[in-house]
Write a protein that holds these residues in place. Structure first.
Motif, short mmCIF file in Angstrom:
data_model
loop_
_atom_site.label_atom_id
_atom_site.label_comp_id
_atom_site.label_asym_id
_atom_site.label_seq_id
_atom_site.Cartn_x
_atom_site.Cartn_y
_atom_site.Cartn_z
N LEU A 1 48.21 -9.08 -65.14
CA LEU A 1 48.15 -8.29 -63.91
C LEU A 1 49.42 -8.48 -63.10
CD1 LEU A 1 44.56 -8.70 -62.44
CD2 LEU A 1 45.66 -6.62 -63.19
N PHE B 1 31.12 -1.45 -64.75
CA PHE B 1 30.44 -2.48 -63.97
C PHE B 1 29.05 -2.05 -63.51
CE2 PHE B 1 34.58 -4.41 -63.63
CZ PHE B 1 34.25 -5.75 -63.70
N MET B 2 28.70 -0.78 -63.75
CA MET B 2 27.44 -0.30 -63.19
C MET B 2 26.42 0.04 -64.25
SD MET B 2 28.80 1.92 -60.03
CE MET B 2 30.34 2.43 -60.69
N TYR C 1 54.28 3.44 -61.97
CA TYR C 1 53.00 3.29 -62.66
C TYR C 1 52.74 4.47 -63.58
CZ TYR C 1 51.57 -0.75 -60.01
OH TYR C 1 51.49 -2.01 -59.49
N ILE D 1 26.28 -8.66 -66.85
CA ILE D 1 27.27 -8.25 -65.84
C ILE D 1 28.66 -8.60 -66.36
CG2 ILE D 1 28.18 -8.84 -63.56
CD1 ILE D 1 25.23 -9.06 -62.66
N VAL E 1 52.31 -5.70 -62.18
CA VAL E 1 52.55 -5.30 -60.79
C VAL E 1 53.99 -5.59 -60.39
CG1 VAL E 1 51.90 -5.75 -58.40
CG2 VAL E 1 50.14 -5.59 -60.13
N THR F 1 42.24 -6.36 -65.28
CA THR F 1 41.40 -6.27 -64.09
C THR F 1 39.95 -6.55 -64.46
OG1 THR F 1 42.84 -4.44 -63.53
CG2 THR F 1 40.98 -4.84 -62.08
N TRP G 1 25.29 -2.49 -66.76
CA TRP G 1 24.91 -3.63 -67.60
C TRP G 1 23.41 -3.64 -67.94
CZ3 TRP G 1 25.27 -4.27 -62.32
CH2 TRP G 1 24.17 -4.88 -61.73
N LEU H 1 39.46 -10.16 -64.94
CA LEU H 1 39.45 -10.86 -63.65
C LEU H 1 38.09 -10.75 -62.97
CD1 LEU H 1 41.01 -12.34 -61.44
CD2 LEU H 1 41.67 -10.12 -60.54
N PHE H 2 37.46 -9.58 -63.04
CA PHE H 2 36.20 -9.39 -62.32
C PHE H 2 34.96 -9.75 -63.14
CE2 PHE H 2 38.43 -5.94 -59.65
CZ PHE H 2 38.95 -6.92 -58.83
N PHE I 1 46.69 -3.39 -68.37
CA PHE I 1 46.51 -3.60 -66.94
C PHE I 1 45.04 -3.48 -66.54
CE2 PHE I 1 46.75 -1.76 -62.58
CZ PHE I 1 47.24 -2.88 -61.96
N ILE J 1 17.53 -14.07 -64.82
CA ILE J 1 18.84 -14.15 -64.17
C ILE J 1 19.95 -14.32 -65.20
CG2 ILE J 1 20.26 -15.48 -62.57
CD1 ILE J 1 17.70 -16.24 -61.13
N HIS K 1 20.89 -11.02 -66.61
CA HIS K 1 21.72 -10.24 -65.69
C HIS K 1 23.15 -10.76 -65.68
CE1 HIS K 1 19.02 -7.40 -63.82
NE2 HIS K 1 18.08 -8.33 -63.77
N LEU K 2 23.29 -12.09 -65.47
CA LEU K 2 24.65 -12.65 -65.39
C LEU K 2 25.41 -12.39 -66.69
CD1 LEU K 2 24.06 -16.00 -63.53
CD2 LEU K 2 25.31 -14.02 -62.70
N PHE L 1 35.68 1.35 -64.13
CA PHE L 1 34.87 1.37 -62.91
C PHE L 1 33.39 1.51 -63.26
CE2 PHE L 1 33.03 3.92 -59.40
CZ PHE L 1 33.19 3.02 -58.38
#
Lengths: 104, 617
Positions: free
Chosen positions: B174, B293-294, B187, B246, B178, B202, B296, B205-206, B198, B239, B242-243, B290
């Motif tokens: 990253l 992440f929604m 870019y 995710i 940058v 990201t 999982w 990282l998340f 790149f 849990i 989920h973890l 994007f």
């Protein structure tokens, strides 16, 4: 970014304003902290009201921290800002999902 | 790496050079060697699984060993083979593509590799120390908490260490992208492989922190008597799921996006056209990340989240088909009307498109929460994710290796062997996994040790196993190709494929400082622009001057070794207190190395202008 060898009056003026902002934010943050502590210490508020209020105070402080002390308000910080909000998004999603589906 | 060290002869010096290197090109070699080793290991595990299932009620391996096999196959292939191989390609190519002399943090680059390597070795030590992990690569609780051997402990510590390495690598890429793009490289002028690097970084990282947290909770439950996942003591075992997901769902995009990037380089180069819909490709990549992440919970449709949650995640999942479809059509349109050269790299790219599309189609089928109750935990799922991971990621890795081999090692891989290997692998792959869709629909559950005779599963499983042998032969041919090429392969010019991007503007393999003078980038496909203008080489963006280089260091190796030793300590301290010693010694080595790194100034060295002038162009 700041060129130390060449401090003209414009730069001086800007630095002065910057310092003022830093001090105001600092005072506000101390103030918020005192308010937060006294709310808890004096039992002045109902729990239902105190908890959200504390969270809001905390959020404002985080904003101050990022935007004033860590200079996210200045130019050239768009990228870190984007990454931070990306991270906040991923973290909030996680928390929201766990709260909504697991613990509700 | 200093010049003096490079000129030393002998195996010892060679080994020391690689142990201490901070050069991104050499770290890429290390990643490829490490990832390749684990790829072979994971492949052998796959062979054992398939041989066990070649006939009904087979007893080639015992039930317990079978559990260890499929667990380690999944874990090894995802964490220790696919990801490092991709990180290797990124390391080798991305800095060259953006016109940088190295990554932003060369020391961390090396640390990332050694953490991965020691984590992987730690995980695989479990085979010899009382049993490998045996609760699936997803390690669902409460099964993983109850597993009696130390296998899961090795899983937790091994993945924790190698995961830290991956996280470090992601952050490094990253910052590199940058801050270190060449003058003029905006870019929207970055090659697509750099873009996917790149976006992937990201995602790393998340997403990886969720895995880190999950692994810590599992570690505490297993070793220190906490009860995060123990329902009897007020915990909640869902849990973990989920973890894990995710992290786990972004993880599959961490795998596939770099492969998309590879194809977006290979297809334009061999079609002699610029990538169709470059901007759309970039935004499709970002959109996939994007949405990634929604979605999982689509791995958990049958857990009982309720119809509302299932519906939301089903729709979000189906939405991902849109940006992916954009990409598929853009690749097709890139080839449309192009002057196409079909060589090994291009063959892998061409084979990828139909294979991955089949995987995408079954993906949309699985996304339908209602239908998923039928498919869940059946071989249909196994077929689906092998179509996307093998048909997407592995094909991508092979395409990338064929394409960039001359750039990385200075030799062109043999085309004939490459093409034979591709066809064997392609046929074997479809033979193995296509039939598994139907096995799944007929009701064969995944992860089962044996199946009974005359339930309609015999022929399908037999065919599936035969396909595996073809893939194994193809992988062997690739290894032979590597050896053959190393001995006899032709040495290319700097630019054997008439390339379009910056990495082809310098000699192959590149000098250790990459660019003598940083290039001036005038648009997308910068080298191609110069070629079309009749110049053929990049215009320098700076006068020739001293080049600042980092010094090599053994500290990353030492730190990782420290964590490795401490890992053993953590695993065995539940058996006997004396093992705490290993924790102290290991952490001592690791923290001591960090202290040395912090206190000792190392400003690197300079290659002088005169030295650069002496080197031939």
């Amino acid at each position: 970014m700041t060129d130390n060898t060449n401090t003209n009056s414009f730069q001086k003026q800007k630095n002065k304003e910057e310092m003022k902002k830093q001090l105001i934010t600092f005072a506000l943050m101390i103030g918020f902290t005192i308010v937060a502590f006294s709310i808890v210490a004096t039992n002045a508020m109902d729990k239902m009201f105190a908890v959200p209020l504390l969270l809001i105070l905390a959020l404002i402080q985080v904003g101050f921290q990022f935007y004033y002390f860590m200079h996210m308000k200045d130019r050239g910080h768009e990228f870190p800002a984007m990454m931070i909000y990306g991270g906040v998004f991923a973290a909030l999603l996680t928390i929201a999902a766990l709260v909504a589906i697991v613990w509700w | 790496m200093s010049i003096a060290a490079a000129q030393k002869k002998g195996f010892g010096a060679f080994l020391w050079d690689y142990l201490t290197t901070v050069d991104h090109k050499k770290i890429a070699h290390l990643y490829l060697i490490g990832g390749g080793f684990f790829f072979i290991l994971g492949g052998l595990e796959a062979m054992f699984i398939r041989i066990q299932l070649i006939a009904p009620e087979n007893d080639f391996i015992s039930a317990g060993l079978y559990n260890e096999m499929f667990t380690m196959h999944g874990t090894t292939m995802i964490f220790l083979a696919a990801m490092p191989l991709l990180l290797g390609l990124m390391n080798a190519v991305m800095p060259l593509q953006i016109g940088a002399r190295d990554v932003a943090f060369p020391f961390l680059n090396s640390l990332g590799f050694w953490l991965f390597m020691f984590g992987g070795i730690l995980l695989n030590c479990s085979w010899f120390l009382g049993g490998a992990p045996d609760s699936g690569w997803t390690a669902y609780t409460p099964l993983s908490v109850e597993s009696p051997t130390h296998g899961i402990d090795f899983y937790v510590l091994g993945l924790q260490i190698s995961g830290a390495g991956t996280l470090i690598g992601g952050i490094n890429f990253l910052v590199t992208i940058v801050t270190m793009r060449a003058p003029g490289m905006t870019y929207m002028r970055m090659p697509l492989f750099s873009w996917t690097t790149f976006v992937t970084s990201t995602l790393i990282l998340f997403a990886f922190p969720a895995l880190t947290v999950g692994l810590f909770l599992l570690m505490f439950d297993r070793m220190f008597g906490s009860a995060f996942f123990n329902v009897a003591l007020g915990g909640n075992s869902v849990i973990w799921q989920h973890l894990f997901w995710i992290f786990g769902h972004p993880e599959v995009y961490i795998l596939i996006l770099p492969a998309f990037g590879v194809f977006s380089e290979v297809i334009p180069t061999f079609s002699k056209k610029r990538l169709f819909g470059y901007t759309a490709m970039v935004f499709a990549t970002i959109l996939i990340a994007f949405l990634g992440f929604m979605v999982w919970a689509h791995h958990m449709f049958t857990v009982g989240l309720g119809p509302v949650a299932n519906a939301i995640f089903a729709i979000a999942t189906m939405a991902i088909a849109v940006p992916t479809g954009i990409k598929i059509f853009n690749w097709l349109a890139t080839m449309w009307g192009g002057s196409i050269t079909i060589n090994s790299a291009m063959l892998w790219a061409l084979g990828f498109i139909p294979s991955f599309t089949i995987g995408g189609m079954t993906g949309v089928m699985l996304a339908s929460a209602v239908a998923d109750y039928q498919y869940h935990d059946s071989y249909f799922v196994v077929a689906h994710f092998h179509y996307v991971i093998v048909g997407g990621v592995v094909f991508g890795i092979f395409a990338g290796l064929h394409y960039w081999w001359p750039k990385m090692f200075g030799r062109i891989l043999n085309e004939k062997l490459g093409k034979i290997g591709f066809w064997l692998f392609f046929i074997g792959f479809h033979l193995t996994f296509f039939i598994q869709h139907f096995l799944g629909l007929m009701g064969m559950p995944r992860r089962y040790w044996v199946f009974l005779e005359d339930q309609g599963l015999d022929t399908g499983n037999f065919i599936s196993t035969i396909g595996t042998f073809l893939m194994a032969i193809a992988a062997t041919i690739f290894l032979i190709n590597i050896i053959y090429t190393a001995v006899k392969g032709e040495k290319p010019a700097g630019d054997p494929y008439d390339g379009r991007t910056l990495e082809w503007a310098i000699p192959s393999p590149p000098p250790y400082y990459n660019f003598k003078q940083l290039p001036l980038v005038r648009g997308l496909d910068p080298l191609w622009i110069e070629k079309m203008d009749g110049k053929g080489k990049m215009t320098p963006a700076e006068p020739l001057g001293d080049v600042h280089m980092p010094n090599g260091s053994i500290l990353p190796f030492a730190m990782s070794l420290g964590f490795f030793v401490a890992g053993f300590g953590f695993i065995y301290q539940t058996d006997h207190q004396a093992w705490n010693l290993a924790i102290f010694v290991g952490m001592g080595i690791a923290l001591g190395s960090m202290l040395i790194r912090s206190l000792k100034d190392d400003h690197g060295y300079h290659i002088s202008k005169e030295e650069l002038e002496r080197e031939a162009d």
